[in-house]
Scaffold this motif. Structure first.
Motif, PDB file in Angstrom:
ATOM      1  N   GLY A 122       1.926 -11.548  14.232  1.00  0.00           N
ATOM      2  CA  GLY A 122       2.538 -10.906  15.406  1.00  0.00           C
ATOM      3  C   GLY A 122       3.255  -9.627  15.018  1.00  0.00           C
ATOM      4  N   THR A 123       3.967  -9.673  13.877  1.00  0.00           N
ATOM      5  CA  THR A 123       4.684  -8.473  13.425  1.00  0.00           C
ATOM      6  C   THR A 123       3.681  -7.385  13.041  1.00  0.00           C
ATOM      7  OG1 THR A 123       6.224 -10.037  12.401  1.00  0.00           O
ATOM      8  CG2 THR A 123       6.663  -7.705  12.060  1.00  0.00           C
ATOM      9  N   ALA A 124       2.601  -7.788  12.383  1.00  0.00           N
ATOM     10  CA  ALA A 124       1.582  -6.802  11.974  1.00  0.00           C
ATOM     11  C   ALA A 124       0.964  -6.138  13.205  1.00  0.00           C
ATOM     12  CB  ALA A 124       0.512  -7.481  11.123  1.00  0.00           C
ATOM     13  N   VAL A 125       0.717  -6.918  14.247  1.00  0.00           N
ATOM     14  CA  VAL A 125       0.146  -6.351  15.481  1.00  0.00           C
ATOM     15  C   VAL A 125       1.167  -5.445  16.163  1.00  0.00           C
ATOM     16  CG1 VAL A 125      -0.673  -6.920  17.813  1.00  0.00           C
ATOM     17  CG2 VAL A 125      -1.526  -8.201  15.855  1.00  0.00           C
ATOM     18  N   ALA A 126       2.429  -5.884  16.180  1.00  0.00           N
ATOM     19  CA  ALA A 126       3.478  -5.069  16.806  1.00  0.00           C
ATOM     20  C   ALA A 126       3.563  -3.708  16.104  1.00  0.00           C
ATOM     21  CB  ALA A 126       4.819  -5.799  16.725  1.00  0.00           C
ATOM     22  N   TYR A 127       3.520  -3.742  14.779  1.00  0.00           N
ATOM     23  CA  TYR A 127       3.605  -2.517  13.959  1.00  0.00           C
ATOM     24  C   TYR A 127       2.388  -1.614  14.187  1.00  0.00           C
ATOM     25  CZ  TYR A 127       2.163  -0.485   9.346  1.00  0.00           C
ATOM     26  OH  TYR A 127       1.677   0.281   8.337  1.00  0.00           O
ATOM     27  N   ALA A 128       1.187  -2.201  14.074  1.00  0.00           N
ATOM     28  CA  ALA A 128      -0.037  -1.401  14.207  1.00  0.00           C
ATOM     29  C   ALA A 128      -0.145  -0.829  15.622  1.00  0.00           C
ATOM     30  CB  ALA A 128      -1.255  -2.263  13.877  1.00  0.00           C
ATOM     31  N   SER A 129       0.240  -1.620  16.618  1.00  0.00           N
ATOM     32  CA  SER A 129       0.190  -1.137  18.006  1.00  0.00           C
ATOM     33  C   SER A 129       1.154   0.030  18.186  1.00  0.00           C
ATOM     34  CB  SER A 129       0.567  -2.259  18.989  1.00  0.00           C
ATOM     35  OG  SER A 129      -0.311  -3.324  18.838  1.00  0.00           O
ATOM     36  N   ALA A 130       2.349  -0.101  17.611  1.00  0.00           N
ATOM     37  CA  ALA A 130       3.331   0.985  17.733  1.00  0.00           C
ATOM     38  C   ALA A 130       2.758   2.268  17.135  1.00  0.00           C
ATOM     39  CB  ALA A 130       4.632   0.594  17.034  1.00  0.00           C
ATOM     40  N   LEU A 131       2.134   2.146  15.965  1.00  0.00           N
ATOM     41  CA  LEU A 131       1.582   3.347  15.311  1.00  0.00           C
ATOM     42  C   LEU A 131       0.473   3.980  16.146  1.00  0.00           C
ATOM     43  CD1 LEU A 131       3.320   2.587  12.897  1.00  0.00           C
ATOM     44  CD2 LEU A 131       1.323   2.802  11.432  1.00  0.00           C
ATOM     45  N   LYS A 156      10.425  -7.091  18.023  1.00  0.00           N
ATOM     46  CA  LYS A 156      10.920  -6.407  19.225  1.00  0.00           C
ATOM     47  C   LYS A 156      11.306  -4.966  18.914  1.00  0.00           C
ATOM     48  CE  LYS A 156      12.361 -10.332  21.979  1.00  0.00           C
ATOM     49  NZ  LYS A 156      13.466 -11.048  22.593  1.00  0.00           N
ATOM     50  N   THR A 157      11.766  -4.736  17.705  1.00  0.00           N
ATOM     51  CA  THR A 157      12.132  -3.371  17.308  1.00  0.00           C
ATOM     52  C   THR A 157      10.927  -2.437  17.434  1.00  0.00           C
ATOM     53  OG1 THR A 157      13.641  -4.371  15.750  1.00  0.00           O
ATOM     54  CG2 THR A 157      13.309  -2.028  15.509  1.00  0.00           C
ATOM     55  N   VAL A 162       7.584 -10.289  23.170  1.00  0.00           N
ATOM     56  CA  VAL A 162       7.405 -11.503  22.370  1.00  0.00           C
ATOM     57  C   VAL A 162       7.717 -12.730  23.230  1.00  0.00           C
ATOM     58  CG1 VAL A 162       7.995 -12.618  20.185  1.00  0.00           C
ATOM     59  CG2 VAL A 162       8.217 -10.149  20.400  1.00  0.00           C
ATOM     60  N   VAL A 163       6.758 -13.651  23.332  1.00  0.00           N
ATOM     61  CA  VAL A 163       6.881 -14.778  24.246  1.00  0.00           C
ATOM     62  C   VAL A 163       6.724 -16.092  23.479  1.00  0.00           C
ATOM     63  CG1 VAL A 163       5.938 -15.779  26.376  1.00  0.00           C
ATOM     64  CG2 VAL A 163       5.636 -13.331  25.922  1.00  0.00           C
ATOM     65  N   ALA A 164       7.652 -17.030  23.683  1.00  0.00           N
ATOM     66  CA  ALA A 164       7.510 -18.346  23.034  1.00  0.00           C
ATOM     67  C   ALA A 164       6.386 -19.115  23.709  1.00  0.00           C
ATOM     68  CB  ALA A 164       8.819 -19.123  23.136  1.00  0.00           C
ATOM     69  N   SER A 165       5.507 -19.709  22.902  1.00  0.00           N
ATOM     70  CA  SER A 165       4.342 -20.434  23.431  1.00  0.00           C
ATOM     71  C   SER A 165       4.446 -21.920  23.085  1.00  0.00           C
ATOM     72  CB  SER A 165       3.074 -19.828  22.819  1.00  0.00           C
ATOM     73  OG  SER A 165       1.964 -20.671  23.032  1.00  0.00           O
TER      74      SER A 165
END
Ligand SMILES: Cc1ncc(COP(=O)(O)O)c(C=O)c1O
Length: 410
Positions: A122-131, A156-157, A162-165
């Protein structure tokens, strides 16, 4: 790898009854991902744009000889570890997140939906998406979402949602919560929720962090670098070890070595897992990749797509199925597997020996790789064999200290 497998990979298929899943998947997966999924080309070039991103993300990553660990163990074995934890977000997951986000932008999408277990994906996707200027929504297995507060903040930064599943945001999530309001979540459920969201929302693509062929392909950068690094060190591996959840870091690590090993033998490939989810010891059959049966069926080693699996600290390893490519290789006897007790104490103790000698803190999942390597090195100590043991450390545990505190009582 596809043209070099001992026999053709059984293709994904629709179930005998019900809605066609293959067609539906076409609508939510990247075109590039679908093409790579079935490509029989031995080499697929990495676009320049992705190579630039890899460079910025610290590639190539080092391969270290674990001299101090060897000495502390008193083993005649030579131990080498690949440092996938040299990563902006903490793990190997950026290798495919950057590729998938780059392709998503190329294909005109504006938003990415995904699942995550350990939170590393999830963090990797958040980072790559931001870039890449994309929005991201991450469905995160609830029990991990709850204790990894800092990793949640990290995601979130980057601006991710981010959603709890299981969540109230999807029909699938609502259904699970209705049956059990305290459900701890599972990767299978999080995949279903992400897929449902991608199908529902315009401009949204679904990115998967493991299991599928294109994900393993992106991760072969790990093994390709390792191969070149070992050649430079004039070493030939006897044993290659890493942990397996869905199989992306292990697959990426070993696949570049497999064509030669199939012809000439010589390397033992060892996948380390948890007794909480020893999917490589399950049945080799067609099964769904998600809880709600939204995906096509894949031929893989599986524990059953709706089986309840007990949460562990290395929760990224808690998935019911193993990548089809690895499953085929295992069915041919090429992959060994070792599952450690679900209390995880042994695994964390081994990780502590590693930290105390080599200085790096492995992610809980990667602690399974470390445990496998140390246990193998101790077998060499008994037998006197000077084996070359190469293992992959898929991520760091800097955001996983509560797990170390609990398991080591520190
Ligand atoms: C650091 C780390 N290693 C390994 C895994 C297991 O996944 P895979 O088998 O796809 O490498 C995960 C999954 O979340 C992870 O976060």
């Amino acid at each position: 790898m596809l043209p070099d497998l001992p026999e053709p990979l059984p293709p994904p298929r629709d179930p005998e009854e019900g809605q066609p899943r293959l067609k539906r998947l076409e609508e939510v997966l990247l075109r590039h991902a679908r093409e790579q999924e079935v490509s029989d080309r031995r080499w697929i070039p990495i676009p320049d744009g992705i190579q630039d991103l890899y460079e910025q993300a610290g590639r190539p990553r080092p391969l270290f000889r674990a001299f101090r660990l060897e000495e502390a163990l008193g083993t005649p074995a030579r131990l080498y570890y690949k440092a996938e934890f040299y990563s902006p977000t903490g793990s190997h997951k950026v290798n495919t997140a950057l590729a998938q986000a780059w392709y998503a932008r190329e294909e005109g999408y504006t938003r990415v939906a995904t699942e995550t277990g350990a939170g590393q994906w999830g963090t990797a996707v958040a980072y790559a998406s931001a870039l890449m200027g994309l929005d991201a929504v991450v469905y995160w297995v609830r029990n991990v979402y709850e204790w990894k507060v800092d990793r949640r903040g990290f995601m979130k930064t980057y601006g991710a949602d981010v959603v709890a599943s299981p969540s109230e945001r999807t029909t699938v999530g609502k259904g699970v919560l209705k049956e059990n309001p305290d459900h701890p979540g599972s990767l299978g459920i999080a995949v279903s929720e992400g897929l449902e969201e991608a199908q529902r929302e315009e401009g949204t693509i679904y990115c998967l962090g493991s299991v599928l062929n294109h994900v393993l392909l992106h991760q072969t950068i790990i093994g390709l670098e390792t191969k070149a690094q070992l050649e430079r060190a004039e070493e030939v591996p006897d044993v290659m070890i890493s942990c397996v959840g869905g199989g992306s870091n292990f697959g990426g690590f070993i696949l570049p070595f497999v064509p030669e090993a199939l012809k000439e033998g010589g390397i033992r490939f060892l996948a380390t897992q948890s007794e909480a989810a020893p999917n490589l010891q399950g049945e080799y059959r067609y099964d769904y990749a998600d809880h709600a049966e939204l995906t096509p069926m894949l031929k893989m080693y599986t524990l059953g797509h709706q089986k309840d699996l007990q949460p562990i600290m290395g929760d990224g390893l808690r998935y019911h199925g193993a990548a089809p490519i690895l499953s085929l290789l295992r069915s041919k006897g090429l992959i060994d597997t070792l599952a450690y007790p679900a209390d995880e104490r042994h695994v964390f103790q081994r990780a502590q020996s590693f930290i105390a000698t080599e200085g790096f803190l492995p992610a809980p999942e990667s602690a399974y790789s470390v445990a496998g390597a140390i246990d193998e090195a101790l077998i060499c100590k008994e037998s006197g064999e000077e084996k070359v043991i190469v293992f992959n450390i898929s991520g760091h545990g800097l955001l996983d200290i509560p797990a170390y505190r609990e398991k080591l009582g520190i």
